[in-house]
Motif scaffolding. Sequence first.
Motif, PDB file in Angstrom:
ATOM      1  N   LEU A  40       0.873  -1.187   0.000  1.00 23.06           N
ATOM      2  CA  LEU A  40       0.000   0.000   0.000  1.00 23.06           C
ATOM      3  C   LEU A  40       0.905   1.231   0.000  1.00 23.06           C
ATOM      4  O   LEU A  40       1.756   1.384   0.872  1.00 23.06           O
ATOM      5  CB  LEU A  40      -0.893  -0.011   1.246  1.00 23.06           C
ATOM      6  CG  LEU A  40      -1.790   1.203   1.465  1.00 23.06           C
ATOM      7  CD1 LEU A  40      -2.753   1.395   0.306  1.00 23.06           C
ATOM      8  CD2 LEU A  40      -2.572   1.039   2.773  1.00 23.06           C
ATOM      9  N   CYS A  41       0.702   2.096  -0.989  1.00 20.69           N
ATOM     10  CA  CYS A  41       1.582   3.234  -1.231  1.00 20.69           C
ATOM     11  C   CYS A  41       0.763   4.511  -1.042  1.00 20.69           C
ATOM     12  O   CYS A  41      -0.462   4.503  -1.193  1.00 20.69           O
ATOM     13  CB  CYS A  41       2.100   3.125  -2.662  1.00 20.69           C
ATOM     14  SG  CYS A  41       3.054   4.520  -3.256  1.00 20.69           S
ATOM     15  N   HIS A  42       1.459   5.614  -0.737  1.00 26.78           N
ATOM     16  CA  HIS A  42       0.752   6.887  -0.560  1.00 26.78           C
ATOM     17  C   HIS A  42      -0.042   7.275  -1.812  1.00 26.78           C
ATOM     18  O   HIS A  42      -1.080   7.933  -1.720  1.00 26.78           O
ATOM     19  CB  HIS A  42       1.734   7.999  -0.190  1.00 26.78           C
ATOM     20  CG  HIS A  42       1.531   8.492   1.211  1.00 26.78           C
ATOM     21  ND1 HIS A  42       0.517   9.351   1.552  1.00 26.78           N
ATOM     22  CD2 HIS A  42       2.182   8.212   2.366  1.00 26.78           C
ATOM     23  CE1 HIS A  42       0.558   9.584   2.849  1.00 26.78           C
ATOM     24  NE2 HIS A  42       1.560   8.908   3.374  1.00 26.78           N
ATOM     25  N   GLY A  62      -3.877  -0.508  -5.357  1.00 22.35           N
ATOM     26  CA  GLY A  62      -2.822  -1.527  -5.293  1.00 22.35           C
ATOM     27  C   GLY A  62      -1.924  -1.517  -6.505  1.00 22.35           C
ATOM     28  O   GLY A  62      -2.340  -1.927  -7.595  1.00 22.35           O
ATOM     29  N   HIS A  63      -0.670  -1.021  -6.340  1.00 19.24           N
ATOM     30  CA  HIS A  63       0.273  -1.031  -7.461  1.00 19.24           C
ATOM     31  C   HIS A  63       1.670  -1.454  -6.990  1.00 19.24           C
ATOM     32  O   HIS A  63       2.676  -0.982  -7.491  1.00 19.24           O
ATOM     33  CB  HIS A  63       0.292   0.345  -8.156  1.00 19.24           C
ATOM     34  CG  HIS A  63       0.706   1.457  -7.240  1.00 19.24           C
ATOM     35  ND1 HIS A  63      -0.178   2.111  -6.425  1.00 19.24           N
ATOM     36  CD2 HIS A  63       1.912   2.004  -6.993  1.00 19.24           C
ATOM     37  CE1 HIS A  63       0.467   3.026  -5.722  1.00 19.24           C
ATOM     38  NE2 HIS A  63       1.754   2.974  -6.041  1.00 19.24           N
ATOM     39  N   GLU A  64       1.693  -2.313  -5.972  1.00 24.00           N
ATOM     40  CA  GLU A  64       2.948  -2.956  -5.541  1.00 24.00           C
ATOM     41  C   GLU A  64       2.632  -4.442  -5.425  1.00 24.00           C
ATOM     42  O   GLU A  64       2.626  -5.021  -4.350  1.00 24.00           O
ATOM     43  CB  GLU A  64       3.416  -2.378  -4.206  1.00 24.00           C
ATOM     44  CG  GLU A  64       3.851  -0.919  -4.317  1.00 24.00           C
ATOM     45  CD  GLU A  64       4.421  -0.338  -3.024  1.00 24.00           C
ATOM     46  OE1 GLU A  64       5.179   0.638  -3.107  1.00 24.00           O
ATOM     47  OE2 GLU A  64       4.114  -0.869  -1.927  1.00 24.00           O
ATOM     48  N   LEU A 149       8.743  -2.342  -5.634  1.00 21.79           N
ATOM     49  CA  LEU A 149       8.320  -2.133  -7.022  1.00 21.79           C
ATOM     50  C   LEU A 149       7.742  -0.755  -7.286  1.00 21.79           C
ATOM     51  O   LEU A 149       7.611  -0.345  -8.432  1.00 21.79           O
ATOM     52  CB  LEU A 149       7.312  -3.221  -7.414  1.00 21.79           C
ATOM     53  CG  LEU A 149       7.999  -4.586  -7.534  1.00 21.79           C
ATOM     54  CD1 LEU A 149       7.022  -5.721  -7.304  1.00 21.79           C
ATOM     55  CD2 LEU A 149       8.677  -4.719  -8.889  1.00 21.79           C
ATOM     56  N   CYS A 150       7.385  -0.006  -6.222  1.00 28.95           N
ATOM     57  CA  CYS A 150       7.041   1.408  -6.423  1.00 28.95           C
ATOM     58  C   CYS A 150       7.933   2.268  -5.538  1.00 28.95           C
ATOM     59  O   CYS A 150       8.750   3.042  -6.025  1.00 28.95           O
ATOM     60  CB  CYS A 150       5.564   1.682  -6.157  1.00 28.95           C
ATOM     61  SG  CYS A 150       5.161   3.418  -6.465  1.00 28.95           S
ATOM     62  N   GLY A 151       7.814   2.113  -4.218  1.00 29.38           N
ATOM     63  CA  GLY A 151       8.656   2.906  -3.315  1.00 29.38           C
ATOM     64  C   GLY A 151      10.139   2.680  -3.590  1.00 29.38           C
ATOM     65  O   GLY A 151      10.918   3.634  -3.689  1.00 29.38           O
TER      66      GLY A 151
HETATM   67 ZN   LIG Z   1       3.376   3.984  -5.367  1.00 31.59          ZN
END
Ligand SMILES: [Zn+2]
Length: 335
Positions: A40-42, A62-64, A149-151
């Motif tokens: 879970l990303c900002h 959801g993008h990780e 994968l994102c952060g």
């Molecule tokens: Zn992100």
Amino acid sequence: MRPVHAHAAQAPKSPLAPFNFDMAAPSPAGVVVRVLSCGLCHSDLHMLDNDWACTTYPFVPGHEVVGVVEEVGAAVTHLRKGDRVGVGWQRSSCGCCDDCVRGEESLCDANRALIIGHHGGFADFVEVDARFAFKLPEGIDTNDAGPLLCGGITVYSALRHAGIGPGKRVGVIGLGGLGHLAVRFASALGCHTTVFTTSPDKVAEAGEHGAHDAIVARDTEWEREPSAKLDIILNTASAPVKFDRYVNALASDGTLSLVGVGAGKVVVPFSPLMAKRRRVMASPIGGTVMIREMLRVADTLGVRPQTELFPMSEANAAFDKLRANKVRYRAVLTR
Ligand SMILES: [Zn+2]
Ligand SMILES: [Zn+2]
């Protein structure tokens, strides 16, 4: 058609609720991934709240994503059913512009995000262009891979393009989801790493992530100067920052690198920038070449996120904790 069980918001700022939809078979270049876990990303929170005025509802965040390949399109040759893969912010790009050809797909004019106009990873399955499903090194646990994968790629790519290398002196503004990963990557890569934080209680925590120094700093109110000028200062703070003093803390040819969102207008003083030939850059995620490199580096040097795990059924609790800035440091939803 594949029936998919997901968690979706029906309106801005509303809680997630179960949501079912049908997913078509993958396109020839596409792949369907069965989700095992999802960070879970900002940005999920910004999208949930429609802060960027581009959210469509029902919204599945959801993008990780970490999962297992379930079905591949007819033209996909590099992935097979059963491969463990990760998917980040990006789900497709044109594939033929200069940026795409050099592996910098995140800069492509036709880049598409996983959760903009498309359902994300808070679901049984996600579908993406197979170029954006990355085989994961065996050494990286499923619940650790998502936040990379994102952060992870966001800070790694920004540091790489700012010229990171062994022996460099790196400053990181903010010790949160992005900042703790920046510290872990920079320290693992042999840099002397200094954290700038507004929270005195994070000074001790900075050392636990491998930082060599930590300074309580709020805009131009600093507890003290770093012991030496810094080659790179990476801003990961989500709140606006006054950069005057940071520019002066850079070495000659040093780079102020900006990631994350919400910076608004960037204001820097010109004279100290020019006098020491300093630079300011901003960086989005990273392309496929950089993501592969980042995964190898994380695997080889043991760089992992610090995570808090939540069952997918408690996605709302994870969102609440993220909204309250209480997550240390990346929430991961598991199935
Ligand atoms: Zn992100
Ligand atoms: Zn392109």
